[in-house]
Write an enzyme that holds these catalytic residues in place. Structure first.
Site, PDB file in Angstrom:
ATOM      1  N   SER A  89       0.840  -1.198   0.000  1.00 13.12           N
ATOM      2  CA  SER A  89       0.000   0.000   0.000  1.00 13.12           C
ATOM      3  C   SER A  89       0.881   1.257   0.000  1.00 13.12           C
ATOM      4  O   SER A  89       1.655   1.460  -0.933  1.00 13.12           O
ATOM      5  CB  SER A  89      -0.956  -0.045   1.194  1.00 13.12           C
ATOM      6  OG  SER A  89      -2.036   0.840   1.015  1.00 13.12           O
TER       7      SER A  89
ATOM      8  N   HIS B 185      -7.374  -6.117   0.779  1.00 11.25           N
ATOM      9  CA  HIS B 185      -6.237  -5.208   0.702  1.00 11.25           C
ATOM     10  C   HIS B 185      -5.094  -5.652   1.621  1.00 11.25           C
ATOM     11  O   HIS B 185      -3.932  -5.526   1.262  1.00 11.25           O
ATOM     12  CB  HIS B 185      -6.690  -3.794   1.062  1.00 11.25           C
ATOM     13  CG  HIS B 185      -5.613  -2.765   0.940  1.00 11.25           C
ATOM     14  ND1 HIS B 185      -4.880  -2.585  -0.224  1.00 11.25           N
ATOM     15  CD2 HIS B 185      -5.126  -1.857   1.830  1.00 11.25           C
ATOM     16  CE1 HIS B 185      -3.999  -1.605  -0.045  1.00 11.25           C
ATOM     17  NE2 HIS B 185      -4.130  -1.156   1.186  1.00 11.25           N
TER      18      HIS B 185
END
Length: 252
Positions: A84, A233
């Site tokens: 990320s 995620h």
């Protein structure tokens, strides 16, 4: 800036960068496996974990922080992996210093611009009155008014520290709140890294989509992508065995 990091294992160096609101701790379970094959550097990026806090917070300074760490450790070339926000740092570093990155792994983020989407999290974190809480449960109860999913609250509250004077944030919450748009910034249009690059995408995540592949190709022409089925995620927390397998396969 001198970043905090945890070093373990033996073999070729692999540096791992966490995402927004995270820390090196997020990768400890995976590190226990990967350190059998690599010398691991689990890094706290600035304004996170046990690294120093500073008013300046953007990818340019985070890239230079990483360069300083590599120089201090005498590492001329490393395997570099980031998740990320850490993936954006890693991509920017590889473009800026391609000779320092032997292979690059980017976990569930693409080079494109991402609009701000952490408002509810920031609102919840800023709502916690540190001087009034007496336990982590108190903090969790306050955060639950903004974030309903217990797992996300548990992740966020890992950044809540405690000493003899009380609770404190390990993250630089005011600076992150003020500069949150920095996290989603796209790579420079002309940026390019031609070394081997693996993008790991959560199958249930929308951070990397089929429409991103052309943009990825533009910046990272020697890329491959693997979708981790059933992962969102936080793919390293949800599907650690699959992530470890893909990392080993790519780096070996």
């Amino acid at each position: 800036m001198k970043l905090n990091f945890r070093k373990s294992g033996s073999g070729q160096p692999l540096v791992i960068l966490h995402g927004l609101f995270g820390s090196a701790d997020n990768w400890f379970s995976i590190a226990r496996e990967l350190e059998k094959d690599f010398t691991l550097y689990l890094v706290d990026q600035r304004n996170h974990g046990d690294s120093p806090q500073d008013e300046e917070w953007n990818y340019s300074v985070m890239v230079e922080d990483l360069k300083e760490l590599l120089n201090d450790e005498g590492l001329s070339e490393v395997f570099l992996m980031g998740h990320s926000m850490g993936g954006k740092t890693a991509m920017n570093f590889a473009i800026e210093y391609p000779d320092r990155v032997k292979k690059l792994i980017v976990a569930d983020i693409s080079p494109r611009y991402y609009p701000v989407h952490h408002q509810k999290i920031l609102e919840g974190l800023n709502s916690i009155k540190l001087s009034e809480i007496h336990s982590r449960k108190d903090a969790d109860d306050q955060l639950a008014q903004y974030i309903s999913i217990p797992g996300i609250r548990q992740f966020l509250l890992k950044s809540l520290g405690r000493d003899r004077t009380g609770f404190y944030w390990k993250i630089n919450l005011p600076v992150i709140t003020e500069n949150i748009e920095e996290v989603g910034k796209a790579l420079d249009e002309d940026g390019k890294y031609e070394g081997p690059t693996l993008f790991l995408a959560g199958g249930n995540s929308d951070y990397i989509q089929q429409s991103d592949l052309q943009d990825i190709l533009h910046h990272f022409p020697n890329y491959e992508v693997e979708f981790i089925d059933g992962a969102g995620h936080w793919l390293h927390a949800e599907k650690p065995a699959e992530v470890i397998e893909e990392v080993r396969k790519f780096l070996k």
